[in-house]
Design a protein around this motif. Structure first.
Motif, PDB file in Angstrom:
ATOM      1  N   SER A  48      -6.856  18.079  -8.613  1.00 26.41           N
ATOM      2  CA  SER A  48      -8.270  17.826  -8.306  1.00 26.41           C
ATOM      3  C   SER A  48      -8.452  17.179  -6.938  1.00 26.41           C
ATOM      4  CB  SER A  48      -8.885  16.911  -9.365  1.00 26.41           C
ATOM      5  OG  SER A  48      -8.430  15.571  -9.191  1.00 26.41           O
ATOM      6  N   GLY A  49      -7.377  16.645  -6.374  1.00 22.38           N
ATOM      7  CA  GLY A  49      -7.470  15.943  -5.101  1.00 22.38           C
ATOM      8  C   GLY A  49      -7.686  14.448  -5.251  1.00 22.38           C
ATOM      9  N   ALA A  50      -7.822  13.959  -6.497  1.00 21.78           N
ATOM     10  CA  ALA A  50      -7.984  12.519  -6.705  1.00 21.78           C
ATOM     11  C   ALA A  50      -6.745  11.768  -6.211  1.00 21.78           C
ATOM     12  CB  ALA A  50      -8.245  12.210  -8.175  1.00 21.78           C
ATOM     13  N   ILE A  51      -5.571  12.351  -6.421  1.00 19.93           N
ATOM     14  CA  ILE A  51      -4.325  11.826  -5.851  1.00 19.93           C
ATOM     15  C   ILE A  51      -3.976  12.746  -4.689  1.00 19.93           C
ATOM     16  CG2 ILE A  51      -1.867  11.389  -6.205  1.00 19.93           C
ATOM     17  CD1 ILE A  51      -2.494  10.947  -9.179  1.00 19.93           C
ATOM     18  N   GLN A  52      -4.021  12.192  -3.483  1.00 23.49           N
ATOM     19  CA  GLN A  52      -3.749  13.003  -2.299  1.00 23.49           C
ATOM     20  C   GLN A  52      -2.291  12.959  -1.883  1.00 23.49           C
ATOM     21  OE1 GLN A  52      -6.520  11.884   0.761  1.00 23.49           O
ATOM     22  NE2 GLN A  52      -8.239  12.742  -0.358  1.00 23.49           N
ATOM     23  N   ARG A  53      -1.652  11.814  -2.060  1.00 27.80           N
ATOM     24  CA  ARG A  53      -0.238  11.680  -1.707  1.00 27.80           C
ATOM     25  C   ARG A  53       0.283  10.379  -2.290  1.00 27.80           C
ATOM     26  NH1 ARG A  53      -2.222  10.659   4.132  1.00 27.80           N
ATOM     27  NH2 ARG A  53      -2.428   8.421   4.091  1.00 27.80           N
ATOM     28  N   HIS A  54       1.585  10.267  -2.337  1.00 24.10           N
ATOM     29  CA  HIS A  54       2.244   9.036  -2.774  1.00 24.10           C
ATOM     30  C   HIS A  54       2.799   8.375  -1.520  1.00 24.10           C
ATOM     31  CE1 HIS A  54       2.085  10.245  -7.032  1.00 24.10           C
ATOM     32  NE2 HIS A  54       2.163  11.454  -6.518  1.00 24.10           N
ATOM     33  N   THR A  55       2.566   7.083  -1.383  1.00 26.11           N
ATOM     34  CA  THR A  55       2.945   6.405  -0.152  1.00 26.11           C
ATOM     35  C   THR A  55       3.467   5.008  -0.471  1.00 26.11           C
ATOM     36  OG1 THR A  55       2.157   5.853   2.071  1.00 26.11           O
ATOM     37  CG2 THR A  55       0.596   5.532   0.266  1.00 26.11           C
ATOM     38  N   VAL A  56       3.810   4.274   0.559  1.00 22.58           N
ATOM     39  CA  VAL A  56       4.334   2.916   0.407  1.00 22.58           C
ATOM     40  C   VAL A  56       3.608   2.008   1.395  1.00 22.58           C
ATOM     41  CG1 VAL A  56       6.219   3.286   2.052  1.00 22.58           C
ATOM     42  CG2 VAL A  56       6.464   1.573   0.274  1.00 22.58           C
ATOM     43  N   VAL A  57       3.422   0.759   1.036  1.00 21.15           N
ATOM     44  CA  VAL A  57       2.830  -0.230   1.930  1.00 21.15           C
ATOM     45  C   VAL A  57       3.974  -0.936   2.649  1.00 21.15           C
ATOM     46  CG1 VAL A  57       1.428  -2.325   2.077  1.00 21.15           C
ATOM     47  CG2 VAL A  57       0.832  -0.530   0.424  1.00 21.15           C
ATOM     48  N   ILE A  58       3.912  -0.944   3.956  1.00 25.10           N
ATOM     49  CA  ILE A  58       4.975  -1.516   4.785  1.00 25.10           C
ATOM     50  C   ILE A  58       4.494  -2.826   5.399  1.00 25.10           C
ATOM     51  CG2 ILE A  58       6.319  -1.151   6.900  1.00 25.10           C
ATOM     52  CD1 ILE A  58       6.262   1.853   6.228  1.00 25.10           C
ATOM     53  N   ASP A  59       5.363  -3.803   5.455  1.00 20.58           N
ATOM     54  CA  ASP A  59       5.074  -5.070   6.119  1.00 20.58           C
ATOM     55  C   ASP A  59       5.192  -4.836   7.624  1.00 20.58           C
ATOM     56  OD1 ASP A  59       4.979  -7.618   7.211  1.00 20.58           O
ATOM     57  OD2 ASP A  59       6.525  -8.439   5.903  1.00 20.58           O
ATOM     58  N   ARG A  60       4.055  -4.821   8.317  1.00 29.47           N
ATOM     59  CA  ARG A  60       4.045  -4.537   9.759  1.00 29.47           C
ATOM     60  C   ARG A  60       4.903  -5.519  10.544  1.00 29.47           C
ATOM     61  NH1 ARG A  60      -0.153  -6.099  11.363  1.00 29.47           N
ATOM     62  NH2 ARG A  60      -1.438  -6.553   9.570  1.00 29.47           N
ATOM     63  N   SER A  61       4.830  -6.791  10.194  1.00 28.01           N
ATOM     64  CA  SER A  61       5.579  -7.789  10.969  1.00 28.01           C
ATOM     65  C   SER A  61       7.085  -7.597  10.831  1.00 28.01           C
ATOM     66  CB  SER A  61       5.175  -9.208  10.555  1.00 28.01           C
ATOM     67  OG  SER A  61       5.484  -9.437   9.202  1.00 28.01           O
ATOM     68  N   ALA A  62       7.547  -7.090   9.707  1.00 29.63           N
ATOM     69  CA  ALA A  62       8.984  -6.842   9.525  1.00 29.63           C
ATOM     70  C   ALA A  62       9.475  -5.740  10.449  1.00 29.63           C
ATOM     71  CB  ALA A  62       9.277  -6.472   8.072  1.00 29.63           C
ATOM     72  N   LEU A  63       8.563  -4.895  10.906  1.00 24.99           N
ATOM     73  CA  LEU A  63       8.932  -3.788  11.795  1.00 24.99           C
ATOM     74  C   LEU A  63       8.453  -4.009  13.231  1.00 24.99           C
ATOM     75  CD1 LEU A  63       8.158  -0.883   9.349  1.00 24.99           C
ATOM     76  CD2 LEU A  63      10.379  -1.867   9.925  1.00 24.99           C
ATOM     77  N   ASN A  64       7.976  -5.219  13.511  1.00 27.04           N
ATOM     78  CA  ASN A  64       7.527  -5.575  14.855  1.00 27.04           C
ATOM     79  C   ASN A  64       6.379  -4.697  15.354  1.00 27.04           C
ATOM     80  OD1 ASN A  64       7.508  -7.215  17.127  1.00 27.04           O
ATOM     81  ND2 ASN A  64       8.947  -5.896  18.238  1.00 27.04           N
ATOM     82  N   VAL A  65       5.454  -4.388  14.471  1.00 26.76           N
ATOM     83  CA  VAL A  65       4.222  -3.687  14.859  1.00 26.76           C
ATOM     84  C   VAL A  65       3.044  -4.484  14.293  1.00 26.76           C
ATOM     85  CG1 VAL A  65       5.094  -1.349  15.231  1.00 26.76           C
ATOM     86  CG2 VAL A  65       4.530  -2.090  12.933  1.00 26.76           C
TER      87      VAL A  65
END
Length: 154
Positions: A48-65
């Motif tokens: 139906s498009g209610a779920i568009q993709r599966h993703t992860v939340v990344i800690d920006r500071s851990a990656l220096n962004v």
């Protein structure tokens, strides 16, 4: 026939927002379904498009962004062709992670994630290089108080 999405679908979606890495079995247990019934509902939600993709939340500071910039843009151009070109141009800049056409004094809102001010400046220069923009006003986030919150489903 039940209304779509029903309460069970909303509970499945809430579980996925909480932790998308859960197994189907764990989600089924949380919402009170068999694993097969849960799988069918997940497939229907994806179709139906209610779920568009599966993703992860990344800690920006851990990656220096860790620099977050909100850029408000005004333009004098409002043709369909200009909008198509602008959408493509913005979509080609990976540091722009969110892109909205908005109402009010400005026409567009961009959320930009970079390492520091010099990398933001490089993004800014790429943004303005191909298309004429009337105004680009940037605001720099000092602290993320709430970010990437789950969509309320009740």
């Amino acid at each position: 026939m039940t209304a779509y999405p029903d309460k069970i679908d909303l509970r499945i979606l809430a579980e996925l927002q909480r932790d998308a890495s859960q197994s189907q079995r764990a989600i089924a247990e949380q919402v009170g379904l068999s694993q097969n019934a849960c799988w069918r509902r997940l497939k229907a939600l994806e179709a139906s498009g209610a779920i568009q993709r599966h993703t992860v939340v990344i800690d920006r500071s851990a990656l220096n962004v860790s620099l977050v910039v909100f850029a408000l843009i005004k333009t004098r151009h409002h043709s369909a062709d200009w909008l198509r070109q602008f959408r493509q141009h913005v979509s080609d800049i990976p540091e722009i992670i969110d892109f909205f056409r908005i109402g009010g004094e400005y026409d567009y809102l961009l959320k930009i994630i970079t390492r520091d001010m010099s990398t933001y400046d490089a993004v800014y220069k790429r943004l303005i290089e191909k298309l004429e923009l009337e105004t680009v006003t940037s605001y720099f986030a000092m602290e993320a108080i709430e970010e990437q919150r789950a969509i309320p489903l009740t």
